[in-house]
Design a protein around this motif. Sequence first.
Motif, PDB file in Angstrom:
ATOM      1  N   PHE A   1     -15.151   7.960 -18.666  1.00  0.00           N
ATOM      2  CA  PHE A   1     -13.851   8.313 -19.230  1.00  0.00           C
ATOM      3  C   PHE A   1     -13.544   9.787 -18.937  1.00  0.00           C
ATOM      4  O   PHE A   1     -14.451  10.626 -18.971  1.00  0.00           O
ATOM      5  CB  PHE A   1     -13.837   8.096 -20.741  1.00  0.00           C
ATOM      6  CG  PHE A   1     -13.906   6.657 -21.152  1.00  0.00           C
ATOM      7  CD1 PHE A   1     -12.749   5.903 -21.271  1.00  0.00           C
ATOM      8  CD2 PHE A   1     -15.122   6.053 -21.429  1.00  0.00           C
ATOM      9  CE1 PHE A   1     -12.801   4.574 -21.663  1.00  0.00           C
ATOM     10  CE2 PHE A   1     -15.188   4.729 -21.825  1.00  0.00           C
ATOM     11  CZ  PHE A   1     -14.022   3.984 -21.936  1.00  0.00           C
TER      12      PHE A   1
ATOM     13  N   LEU B   1      -9.418  12.969 -22.427  1.00  0.00           N
ATOM     14  CA  LEU B   1      -8.844  11.729 -22.947  1.00  0.00           C
ATOM     15  C   LEU B   1      -9.759  11.098 -23.984  1.00  0.00           C
ATOM     16  O   LEU B   1      -9.302  10.640 -25.046  1.00  0.00           O
ATOM     17  CB  LEU B   1      -8.585  10.755 -21.796  1.00  0.00           C
ATOM     18  CG  LEU B   1      -8.022   9.383 -22.186  1.00  0.00           C
ATOM     19  CD1 LEU B   1      -6.683   9.540 -22.884  1.00  0.00           C
ATOM     20  CD2 LEU B   1      -7.907   8.484 -20.959  1.00  0.00           C
TER      21      LEU B   1
ATOM     22  N   LEU C   1      -9.573  13.055 -27.138  1.00  0.00           N
ATOM     23  CA  LEU C   1      -8.323  12.740 -27.829  1.00  0.00           C
ATOM     24  C   LEU C   1      -8.430  11.436 -28.619  1.00  0.00           C
ATOM     25  O   LEU C   1      -7.979  11.350 -29.768  1.00  0.00           O
ATOM     26  CB  LEU C   1      -7.177  12.649 -26.820  1.00  0.00           C
ATOM     27  CG  LEU C   1      -6.395  13.914 -26.512  1.00  0.00           C
ATOM     28  CD1 LEU C   1      -5.422  13.678 -25.361  1.00  0.00           C
ATOM     29  CD2 LEU C   1      -5.657  14.398 -27.743  1.00  0.00           C
ATOM     30  N   VAL C   2      -9.025  10.429 -28.004  1.00  0.00           N
ATOM     31  CA  VAL C   2      -9.191   9.142 -28.675  1.00  0.00           C
ATOM     32  C   VAL C   2     -10.069   9.291 -29.911  1.00  0.00           C
ATOM     33  O   VAL C   2      -9.749   8.759 -30.991  1.00  0.00           O
ATOM     34  CB  VAL C   2      -9.782   8.101 -27.699  1.00  0.00           C
ATOM     35  CG1 VAL C   2     -10.154   6.824 -28.432  1.00  0.00           C
ATOM     36  CG2 VAL C   2      -8.805   7.801 -26.570  1.00  0.00           C
TER      37      VAL C   2
ATOM     38  N   ASP D   1     -11.632  22.913 -24.215  1.00  0.00           N
ATOM     39  CA  ASP D   1     -11.246  21.611 -24.777  1.00  0.00           C
ATOM     40  C   ASP D   1     -10.670  21.759 -26.182  1.00  0.00           C
ATOM     41  O   ASP D   1      -9.710  21.058 -26.551  1.00  0.00           O
ATOM     42  CB  ASP D   1     -12.440  20.661 -24.801  1.00  0.00           C
ATOM     43  CG  ASP D   1     -12.808  20.156 -23.419  1.00  0.00           C
ATOM     44  OD1 ASP D   1     -12.020  20.395 -22.482  1.00  0.00           O
ATOM     45  OD2 ASP D   1     -13.875  19.527 -23.264  1.00  0.00           O
TER      46      ASP D   1
END
Length: 301
Positions: free
Chosen positions: A144, A148, A151-152, A233
């Motif tokens: 992944f 992303l 974020l999930v 991040d």
Amino acid sequence: MDDALSAEAAMVQERPGRLREFWFYFRENRGAVIGLWIFAVFAFLALFGPWVAPHDATEQFRAATLQPPAWQEGGTWTHILGTDPLGRDMLSRLIVGARYSFFVGVVVVSIAATGGIIIGLIAGFAPKWVDSIIMRVMDIVLAFPSLLLALVLVAILGPSLTNAMIAIAIVLQPHYVRLTRASVLSERQKDYVTSARVAGAGIFRLMFVTVLPNCLAPIIVQAALSFSTAILDAAALGFLGMGAQPPTPEWGTMLAEAREFILRAWWVVTFPGVAILVTVLAINLMGDGLRDALDPKLKRS
């Protein structure tokens, strides 16, 4: 008795010798030395920011909203880097924000490195089927995109700085697992490990006392690089509204609050962006110097 004293004296002399050797190779990289000095300033601001900042980071000067960096009438400095849309001093918020970024880096690297090292050691010493399961799980996580996936995870846990740190640590952990496992598999074939096993050392002693200290050099370099990745991040999550929440003076959150004023007030976006850029660049340069100093293959005779 004399032999024991001689051995102890040799160990005392060897330790400063190793430090001198490390510094000799580290300082050959001028960029790494510059990065170290910038990181030292960053750490100082993180520790003493609230006392160094000229104003409280959340104090609002309603009469001076979106004031550009300039002298105040009367010739005294008030807002050296200007103010934000709510009239808060930009310099104070940047200085205090260094504490949050430093805290994010320390916590994320500590969690990711500790968990990654333990799992990597288990994978390196475990039977092949256990090793395969662990590495396939790590491969799935690495498949992944890191931001992303973070974020999930934050969307599941809820937007906050704490949850952002947990998510980033989970995303960075597979790098430590793979690095530790590779180092362990390389070290397991060496004679000193075989000697320790023959001498009766248990599995935990082999893992944490015999093998792990000889795997630390690449892990230290990875930790330095992960520190900058964690800051980046966290800033990205804060910019997207999924990290630290206002009025926390975190650099990414400051960018998010100021994005609608980019054309009217350049300083509210420029200074937090420059702070992130300089800090991340300095840590990456320092990481390159650590790699040069700790990797025997890169040392020049």
